[in-house]
Design an enzyme around this catalytic site. Structure first.
Site, PDB file in Angstrom:
ATOM      1  N   VAL A   1     102.543  37.039  13.641  1.00 42.18           N
ATOM      2  CA  VAL A   1     101.672  38.104  14.004  1.00 42.18           C
ATOM      3  C   VAL A   1     100.369  37.600  14.860  1.00 42.18           C
ATOM      4  CG1 VAL A   1     102.122  39.921  12.259  1.00 42.18           C
ATOM      5  CG2 VAL A   1     100.684  38.002  11.748  1.00 42.18           C
TER       6      VAL A   1
ATOM      7  N   ASN B   1     101.733  44.865   8.287  1.00 48.31           N
ATOM      8  CA  ASN B   1     102.146  44.337   6.729  1.00 48.31           C
ATOM      9  C   ASN B   1     102.131  43.012   6.507  1.00 48.31           C
ATOM     10  OD1 ASN B   1     103.584  45.090   3.954  1.00 48.31           O
ATOM     11  ND2 ASN B   1     105.056  43.864   5.214  1.00 48.31           N
TER      12      ASN B   1
ATOM     13  N   TYR C   1      91.746  35.483   0.951  1.00 45.52           N
ATOM     14  CA  TYR C   1      92.351  36.561   1.134  1.00 45.52           C
ATOM     15  C   TYR C   1      91.663  37.818   1.049  1.00 45.52           C
ATOM     16  CZ  TYR C   1      96.496  39.490  -0.423  1.00 45.52           C
ATOM     17  OH  TYR C   1      97.348  40.610  -0.561  1.00 45.52           O
ATOM     18  N   SER C   2      90.827  37.935  -0.005  1.00 50.07           N
ATOM     19  CA  SER C   2      90.018  39.066  -0.245  1.00 50.07           C
ATOM     20  C   SER C   2      88.995  39.343   0.946  1.00 50.07           C
ATOM     21  CB  SER C   2      89.082  39.281  -1.358  1.00 50.07           C
ATOM     22  OG  SER C   2      88.590  38.226  -1.774  1.00 50.07           O
TER      23      SER C   2
ATOM     24  N   LYS D   1      91.455  40.997   3.609  1.00 49.42           N
ATOM     25  CA  LYS D   1      91.722  42.387   3.019  1.00 49.42           C
ATOM     26  C   LYS D   1      90.708  43.239   3.281  1.00 49.42           C
ATOM     27  CE  LYS D   1      96.240  41.693   2.370  1.00 49.42           C
ATOM     28  NZ  LYS D   1      96.978  42.140   3.322  1.00 49.42           N
TER      29      LYS D   1
END
Ligand SMILES: CCCCCCC[C@@H](O)CC(=O)SCCNC(=O)CCNC(=O)[C@H](O)C(C)(C)COP(=O)(O)OP(=O)(O)OC[C@H]1O[C@@H](n2cnc3c(N)ncnc32)[C@H](O)[C@@H]1OP(=O)(O)O
Length: 605
Positions: A76, A99, A164-165, A168
């Site tokens: 991606v 995704n 990661y957070s 996100k």
């Protein structure tokens, strides 16, 4: 059953579609007529290795169902190449499901910059590269559906997932802005926070193992299918979905608190912290930032009383203060003296307000009902505390404007009292503003004793944003000579005496304070004049029985100076109603206007 949601003729890209959630989305779309680009790099959850197998297998599954699909094996981070695959195979893109994702979990103190960057690259940059490439296509055709995949970790944070957070939550903000920019072009952008036992989740051990079977990846796809449908017009939403559960998130802002900007300090913030952080039924939810600002600016624009900034009428209107006071016979006698009772040593009629030895006959002047609440109010004001939560009245700029007092039963010789204070209303008066406090008083057992309305008048400070309700003009005085006139001279130290009753406003005793407020010298308390007038009516119309006094209403029309002679001219309007006006004789100024007193026919129980 309503019409089936289908994607015939639509081209969808699903990234990370070789397994788990992405595969479930791709299969659902493919089964319902979409031409699907099944993107998968074929890596492990940690992003290691590459393989075409996963994507190929999903393509085969879609074809086996009679659908159309092509595989794409790009990362991606080269999102435009995935879009190129879609264009080459199907000529356009209508749906994009971002995704794909990987993990590099580790606690922050051990996290390397590489671990940080990689996660941002795959999740955020990846979503950017794809979205940036499909955006002009969607804009041109005036149609697009985009779904971002966030996570509870992005909403709330999670141990070991700082990288990661961040990514996100970044996707949530990204989607929200895209939703705004795409609105006019029929591009709808939403975000999901799935709860599913995907490969990644199983690897991270977030959910207890026994729940894995219940949290099937396939259960997330139907919501995504709905969000990607032509029919769904929602945009900028954040949805939690998994195990059959479907819900939407929204932001909530506490009602908050405006603090005076001229006295802002960390200490003031600390003092108001509970209110600032309180979530109650006044908390607000905005669909977007604009709505939030609008609500705020409306509150900022309005509700100034007496020149105060941002008086929080919403809060003040609902705030209730409960106060407790007590008085003794000596207090009642002092009050009577302070409003001029028993000045004439030969007039025996008022000794019953002064002489504690009168026993059963001792009477408390009903106008003393204004005192206890005044004391508490002034104490709070002088201590710099707000009158009521959210309502910091600009005390120094205020004058007592009007007073209404209603007795339910005679005041006992001594009592413990409970008062409940509320803001009745706050009004704009053109160049000025007024606030009306209502106070209900009971005895210590809760038996109602009396009711007060204190109107404060703030000269030269318009009530921005407040209602402008014209005053009801006082009825004209009768066109005949008064039925009764009583004149009494106040003492030069009358204000000093009245002050001892607890009306501590420095305006009435401190020349510097009075001059700073724009007056030549201290002047008399309005409620002292009020007490004089009340006595005059009792003398004239109640057979000197103060228990018959039901209620009194006055407007303070002009300032009274200690030493002024107060002349009350009274007219009996009916057997139970008297109207009056009080004048400062030497200066020939009407100081109490619109005065009225109602009288009980018999002493109430
Ligand atoms: C718990 C509670 C505790 C209470 C604590 C008590 C603290 C005490 O220590 C404080 C005091 O005692 S202060 C002393 C007593 N008060 C006074 O002496 C005020 C005397 N009045 C004046 O000076 C003017 O009438 C003045 C200045 C008030 C108004 O004059 P103007 O500015 O010339 O007003 P005007 O142009 O005539 O009218 C404008 C609009 O305001 C209404 N209005 C006028 N006087 C009012 C008054 N006294 N009270 C309420 N409203 C009043 C007018 O009707 C007009 O409104 P609208 O256009 O709607 O008719």
């Amino acid at each position: 059953m309503s019409q089936e949601i289908r994607f015939d003729g639509k081209v969808a890209i699903v990234t990370g579609a070789g397994n788990g959630l992405g595969r479930a989305h791709a299969l659902l779309l493919g089964a319902r007529g979409a031409k699907v680009v099944v993107n998968d790099l074929g890596v492990t959850t940690a992003g290691l290795g590459t393989s075409s197998e996963a994507a190929d297998a999903v393509v085969a599954e879609i074809k086996a169902m009679g659908g159309e699909a092509v595989a794409d094996y790009h990362s991606v981070t080269e999102g435009e190449k995935i879009v190129a695959t879609a264009l080459a195979a199907f000529g356009t893109v209508d749906i994009l499901i971002n995704n794909a994702g990987i993990l590099r979990d580790t606690s922050f103190h051990k996290m390397t910059e590489e671990q940080w960057d990689l996660i941002q690259d795959v999740h955020v940059k990846g979503a950017f590269r794809l979205t940036h490439a499909v955006w002009p296509i969607m804009r041109d055709k005036g149609y697009g559906r985009i779904v971002m995949t966030a996570s509870g970790a992005g909403i709330f944070g999670n141990f070991g997932q700082c990288n990661y957070s961040t990514a996100k939550s970044g996707l949530i903000g990204f989607a929200n802005s895209l939703a705004i920019e795409g609105a006019a072009k029929n591009i709808r952008v939403n975000t999901i926070a799935p709860i599913a036992a995907s490969r990644m989740v199983i690897a991270s051990g977030i959910f207890p193992e026994e729940l894995h079977a219940k949290l099937k990846v396939e259960d997330v796809a139907p919501l995504v299918g709905w969000l990607c449908s032509e029919e769904c017009q929602d945009t900028g939403g954040l949805f939690e979905v998994g195990g059959g559960f479907h819900a939407k998130y929204r932001w909530e802002r506490s009602y908050g608190r405006f603090l005076h900007t001229d006295s802002l300090s960390p200490e003031l913030v600390r003092e108001n912290w509970e209110r600032i952080t309180r979530f109650d039924d006044k908390a607000v939810h905005h669909a977007n930032g604009g709505e939030g600002f609008k609500e705020l600016f409306e509150r900022m624009a309005g509700n100034a009383i007496g020149g105060n900034q941002y008086v929080d009428m919403e809060v003040a209107a609902n705030a209730v203060a409960t106060l407790e006071t007590e008085y003794t016979q000596t207090d009642a006698a002092l009050y009577a003296l302070a409003v001029g009772a028993a000045k004439d040593p030969l007039d025996r009629t008022e000794l019953l307000y002064i002489n504690e030895f009168k026993g059963e006959e001792f009477r408390v002047l009903p106008t003393m009902a204004v005192l206890p609440a005044t004391q508490v109010f002034l104490k709070a004001v002088l201590a710099g505390k707000p009158t009521l939560e959210g309502l910091e009245l600009p005390f120094a700029k205020g004058l007592h404007g009007e007073q209404y007092t209603e007795m339910y039963r005679p005041l006992p010789p001594k009592a413990k009292l409970k008062h409940t204070m509320r803001l009745k209303e706050a009004l704009d008066k053109g160049k000025s503003s007024v606030s009306v406090l209502e106070i209900h008083t009971t005895d210590e057992n809760g038996t109602p004793l009396y009711y007060n309305e204190f109107t404060s008048f703030y000269t030269g400070t318009p009530g921005a944003g407040l209602k402008r309700v014209p005053s009801v003009p006082a009825a004209p005085l009768p066109d005949r000579a008064p039925d009764y006139v009583i004149a009494e001279q106040t003492d030069i130290n009358q204000a000093l005496l009245y002050r001892l009753c607890g009306d501590w406003n420095p305006m009435h005793v401190d020349p510097d304070y009075a001059q700073k407020a724009g007056y030549e010298k201290p002047f008399l308390h309005g409620l002292c004049t009020f007490g004089y007038a009340g006595r005059h009516v009792i003398k004239a119309f109640c057979n000197n029985d103060s228990r018959l006094f039901k209620n009194i209403r006055v407007r303070f029309a002009a300032i009274v100076m200690p030493g002024d002679t107060l002349e009350t001219r009274m007219w009996r309007e009916s057997p139970t109603r008297v109207i009056f006006e009080t004048r400062a004789v030497e200066r020939d100024v009407v100081v109490l206007k619109g005065g009225s007193v109602e009288i009980f026919e018999q002493v109430p129980a």
